[in-house]
Write a protein that holds these residues in place. Structure first.
Motif, PDB file in Angstrom:
ATOM      1  N   PRO A  64      -0.641   9.733  43.449  1.00  0.00           N
ATOM      2  CA  PRO A  64      -0.548   8.820  42.292  1.00  0.00           C
ATOM      3  C   PRO A  64      -1.076   7.423  42.610  1.00  0.00           C
ATOM      4  O   PRO A  64      -1.106   6.989  43.768  1.00  0.00           O
ATOM      5  N   ASP A  65      -1.444   6.708  41.555  1.00  0.00           N
ATOM      6  CA  ASP A  65      -2.013   5.371  41.719  1.00  0.00           C
ATOM      7  C   ASP A  65      -1.105   4.457  42.540  1.00  0.00           C
ATOM      8  O   ASP A  65      -1.553   3.764  43.448  1.00  0.00           O
ATOM      9  N   ARG A  66       0.175   4.426  42.203  1.00  0.00           N
ATOM     10  CA  ARG A  66       1.062   3.469  42.879  1.00  0.00           C
ATOM     11  C   ARG A  66       1.248   3.825  44.346  1.00  0.00           C
ATOM     12  O   ARG A  66       1.414   2.928  45.193  1.00  0.00           O
ATOM     13  N   VAL A  67       1.208   5.113  44.685  1.00  0.00           N
ATOM     14  CA  VAL A  67       1.319   5.519  46.084  1.00  0.00           C
ATOM     15  C   VAL A  67       0.054   5.137  46.850  1.00  0.00           C
ATOM     16  O   VAL A  67       0.110   4.629  47.968  1.00  0.00           O
ATOM     17  N   ARG A  68      -1.096   5.351  46.214  1.00  0.00           N
ATOM     18  CA  ARG A  68      -2.346   4.942  46.877  1.00  0.00           C
ATOM     19  C   ARG A  68      -2.402   3.435  47.087  1.00  0.00           C
ATOM     20  O   ARG A  68      -2.897   2.956  48.115  1.00  0.00           O
ATOM     21  N   GLU A  69      -1.891   2.695  46.122  1.00  0.00           N
ATOM     22  CA  GLU A  69      -1.882   1.235  46.276  1.00  0.00           C
ATOM     23  C   GLU A  69      -1.052   0.826  47.486  1.00  0.00           C
ATOM     24  O   GLU A  69      -1.461  -0.012  48.297  1.00  0.00           O
ATOM     25  N   THR A  70       0.139   1.433  47.628  1.00  0.00           N
ATOM     26  CA  THR A  70       0.981   1.140  48.788  1.00  0.00           C
ATOM     27  C   THR A  70       0.303   1.565  50.083  1.00  0.00           C
ATOM     28  O   THR A  70       0.279   0.815  51.072  1.00  0.00           O
ATOM     29  N   LEU A  71      -0.275   2.770  50.088  1.00  0.00           N
ATOM     30  CA  LEU A  71      -0.950   3.266  51.284  1.00  0.00           C
ATOM     31  C   LEU A  71      -2.044   2.319  51.744  1.00  0.00           C
ATOM     32  O   LEU A  71      -2.118   1.955  52.932  1.00  0.00           O
ATOM     33  N   PHE A  72      -2.901   1.891  50.835  1.00  0.00           N
ATOM     34  CA  PHE A  72      -4.027   1.063  51.247  1.00  0.00           C
ATOM     35  C   PHE A  72      -3.598  -0.371  51.557  1.00  0.00           C
ATOM     36  O   PHE A  72      -4.294  -1.064  52.310  1.00  0.00           O
ATOM     37  N   ASN A  73      -2.452  -0.780  51.066  1.00  0.00           N
ATOM     38  CA  ASN A  73      -1.868  -2.023  51.553  1.00  0.00           C
ATOM     39  C   ASN A  73      -1.425  -1.860  53.004  1.00  0.00           C
ATOM     40  O   ASN A  73      -1.571  -2.778  53.817  1.00  0.00           O
ATOM     41  N   TRP A  74      -0.860  -0.703  53.330  1.00  0.00           N
ATOM     42  CA  TRP A  74      -0.492  -0.414  54.722  1.00  0.00           C
ATOM     43  C   TRP A  74      -1.723  -0.403  55.632  1.00  0.00           C
ATOM     44  O   TRP A  74      -1.699  -0.969  56.724  1.00  0.00           O
ATOM     45  N   LEU A  75      -2.775   0.251  55.170  1.00  0.00           N
ATOM     46  CA  LEU A  75      -3.975   0.388  56.007  1.00  0.00           C
ATOM     47  C   LEU A  75      -4.689  -0.948  56.183  1.00  0.00           C
ATOM     48  O   LEU A  75      -5.247  -1.230  57.250  1.00  0.00           O
ATOM     49  N   GLY A  76      -4.717  -1.743  55.123  1.00  0.00           N
ATOM     50  CA  GLY A  76      -5.255  -3.098  55.185  1.00  0.00           C
ATOM     51  C   GLY A  76      -6.639  -3.191  55.791  1.00  0.00           C
ATOM     52  O   GLY A  76      -7.584  -2.502  55.382  1.00  0.00           O
ATOM     53  N   SER A  77      -6.755  -4.019  56.825  1.00  0.00           N
ATOM     54  CA  SER A  77      -8.059  -4.317  57.429  1.00  0.00           C
ATOM     55  C   SER A  77      -8.604  -3.194  58.289  1.00  0.00           C
ATOM     56  O   SER A  77      -9.729  -3.296  58.792  1.00  0.00           O
ATOM     57  N   ARG A  78      -7.838  -2.110  58.421  1.00  0.00           N
ATOM     58  CA  ARG A  78      -8.336  -0.982  59.219  1.00  0.00           C
ATOM     59  C   ARG A  78      -9.355  -0.135  58.460  1.00  0.00           C
ATOM     60  O   ARG A  78     -10.058   0.679  59.066  1.00  0.00           O
ATOM     61  N   VAL A  79      -9.441  -0.291  57.145  1.00  0.00           N
ATOM     62  CA  VAL A  79     -10.344   0.558  56.356  1.00  0.00           C
ATOM     63  C   VAL A  79     -11.812   0.146  56.482  1.00  0.00           C
ATOM     64  O   VAL A  79     -12.669   1.010  56.736  1.00  0.00           O
ATOM     65  N   PRO A  80     -12.173  -1.129  56.315  1.00  0.00           N
ATOM     66  CA  PRO A  80     -13.598  -1.488  56.422  1.00  0.00           C
ATOM     67  C   PRO A  80     -14.181  -1.082  57.778  1.00  0.00           C
ATOM     68  O   PRO A  80     -13.635  -1.395  58.832  1.00  0.00           O
ATOM     69  N   VAL A 184       0.271  11.055  55.865  1.00  0.00           N
ATOM     70  CA  VAL A 184       0.814  12.383  55.585  1.00  0.00           C
ATOM     71  C   VAL A 184       1.655  12.337  54.318  1.00  0.00           C
ATOM     72  O   VAL A 184       2.505  11.450  54.164  1.00  0.00           O
ATOM     73  N   GLU A 185       1.420  13.312  53.421  1.00  0.00           N
ATOM     74  CA  GLU A 185       2.279  13.502  52.250  1.00  0.00           C
ATOM     75  C   GLU A 185       3.072  14.787  52.408  1.00  0.00           C
ATOM     76  O   GLU A 185       2.540  15.810  52.848  1.00  0.00           O
ATOM     77  N   THR A 186       4.342  14.727  52.026  1.00  0.00           N
ATOM     78  CA  THR A 186       5.225  15.886  52.072  1.00  0.00           C
ATOM     79  C   THR A 186       6.085  15.895  50.818  1.00  0.00           C
ATOM     80  O   THR A 186       6.078  14.941  50.039  1.00  0.00           O
ATOM     81  N   GLY A 187       6.840  16.975  50.638  1.00  0.00           N
ATOM     82  CA  GLY A 187       7.867  16.952  49.619  1.00  0.00           C
ATOM     83  C   GLY A 187       8.940  15.946  50.012  1.00  0.00           C
ATOM     84  O   GLY A 187       9.238  15.764  51.196  1.00  0.00           O
ATOM     85  N   ALA A 188       9.525  15.292  49.040  1.00  0.00           N
ATOM     86  CA  ALA A 188      10.480  14.222  49.330  1.00  0.00           C
ATOM     87  C   ALA A 188      11.722  14.727  50.054  1.00  0.00           C
ATOM     88  O   ALA A 188      12.312  14.009  50.862  1.00  0.00           O
ATOM     89  N   THR A 204       7.251   4.694  56.028  1.00  0.00           N
ATOM     90  CA  THR A 204       7.614   5.866  55.240  1.00  0.00           C
ATOM     91  C   THR A 204       8.290   5.418  53.948  1.00  0.00           C
ATOM     92  O   THR A 204       9.074   4.468  53.942  1.00  0.00           O
ATOM     93  N   LYS A 205       7.946   6.088  52.850  1.00  0.00           N
ATOM     94  CA  LYS A 205       8.516   5.776  51.542  1.00  0.00           C
ATOM     95  C   LYS A 205       8.600   7.063  50.723  1.00  0.00           C
ATOM     96  O   LYS A 205       8.065   8.096  51.111  1.00  0.00           O
ATOM     97  N   GLN A 206       9.238   6.950  49.575  1.00  0.00           N
ATOM     98  CA  GLN A 206       9.381   8.081  48.654  1.00  0.00           C
ATOM     99  C   GLN A 206       9.060   7.617  47.248  1.00  0.00           C
ATOM    100  O   GLN A 206       9.432   6.512  46.842  1.00  0.00           O
ATOM    101  N   ALA A 207       8.357   8.476  46.508  1.00  0.00           N
ATOM    102  CA  ALA A 207       8.073   8.223  45.097  1.00  0.00           C
ATOM    103  C   ALA A 207       8.287   9.525  44.344  1.00  0.00           C
ATOM    104  O   ALA A 207       7.476  10.443  44.433  1.00  0.00           O
ATOM    105  N   GLY A 208       9.393   9.616  43.628  1.00  0.00           N
ATOM    106  CA  GLY A 208       9.692  10.850  42.917  1.00  0.00           C
ATOM    107  C   GLY A 208       9.869  12.007  43.880  1.00  0.00           C
ATOM    108  O   GLY A 208      10.659  11.943  44.825  1.00  0.00           O
TER     109      GLY A 208
END
Length: 220
Positions: A64-80, A184-188, A204-208
């Motif tokens: 989901p959008d909100r999970v990807r937003e959190t993930l890429f905030n975590w990754l930050g400067s490691r992506v470029p 990694v994504e798993t069932g909650a 680690t976080k949970q969304a639904g």
């Protein structure tokens, strides 16, 4: 299909057939909602705000959008500049987000032929560079010649039981580079299965119904 329905409704109105017009309009809201539910948007980077449709296969469960937003905030400067592997690509949302944010290379691996075709078409349409899409099973792909990646996205079908197996192949065959990041994504409710000792959970976080986790190889 929508254009044809509109045309028929206007014709029915001119002919005084209001019931036929209402009948044509009835199913449209549900169909429209279904279409919107198969659409994702890119959260950040060069393609920020762009939308992509993905196939209706039940196995394709995009992050989901909100999970990807959190993930890429975590990754930050490691992506470029990073080399990324999207091993269960599905819609390709994770790898596309990485390319949008400056990843130098993304390899998408997906077994569904329709999803592969749609993903390749989107990458060509957006004039992306630094990508390849492998139509392959994850385990078969990992049996090939390894090349180390900086970031690995692992979002297998939750009931597949593949996560421990692919993680071991990624580690033993040196698909993950030193200090690599692994998402990694798993069932909650299930939590993380056994993973290599060199992989340390940092976030680690949970969304639904989804649990999502960021791990670092080597504890860096």
């Amino acid at each position: 299909m929508n254009v044809k329905n509109i045309g028929k409704s206007r014709g029915a109105q001119r002919d005084g057939q209001g019931g036929a017009q209402r009948g044509n309009r009835g199913p449209q809201p549900a169909a429209s909602r279904a279409a919107r539910s198969r659409v994702l948007r890119i959260i950040g980077g060069t393609w920020r705000g762009r939308r992509l449709r993905f196939p209706p296969q039940e196995e394709i469960r995009p992050t989901p959008d909100r999970v990807r937003e959190t993930l890429f905030n975590w990754l930050g400067s490691r992506v470029p500049g990073a080399r990324c592997l999207d091993l269960f690509a599905g819609s390709g949302a994770l790898g596309l987000e990485a390319l949008s944010r400056g990843a130098v290379e993304v390899t998408f691996v997906e077994r569904d032929a329709v999803a592969v075709r749609e993903l390749r078409a989107r990458l060509v349409e957006w004039r992306a560079v630094g990508w390849q899409v492998e139509h392959n099973e994850a385990l078969r792909f990992l049996g090939g010649t390894a090349q180390p990646f900086d970031i690995v996205f692992l979002d297998p079908p939750f009931a597949s039981g593949l996560l421990t197996q692919v993680a071991r192949l990624l580690e033993d065959k040196h698909w993950v580079g030193a200090n690599a990041l692994i998402y990694v994504e798993t069932g909650a409710t299930g939590g993380l299965p056994p993973l290599p000792d060199t992989w340390q959970v940092t976030k680690t976080k949970q969304a639904g119904a989804v649990g999502y986790h960021l791990l670092t190889r080597g504890g860096a």
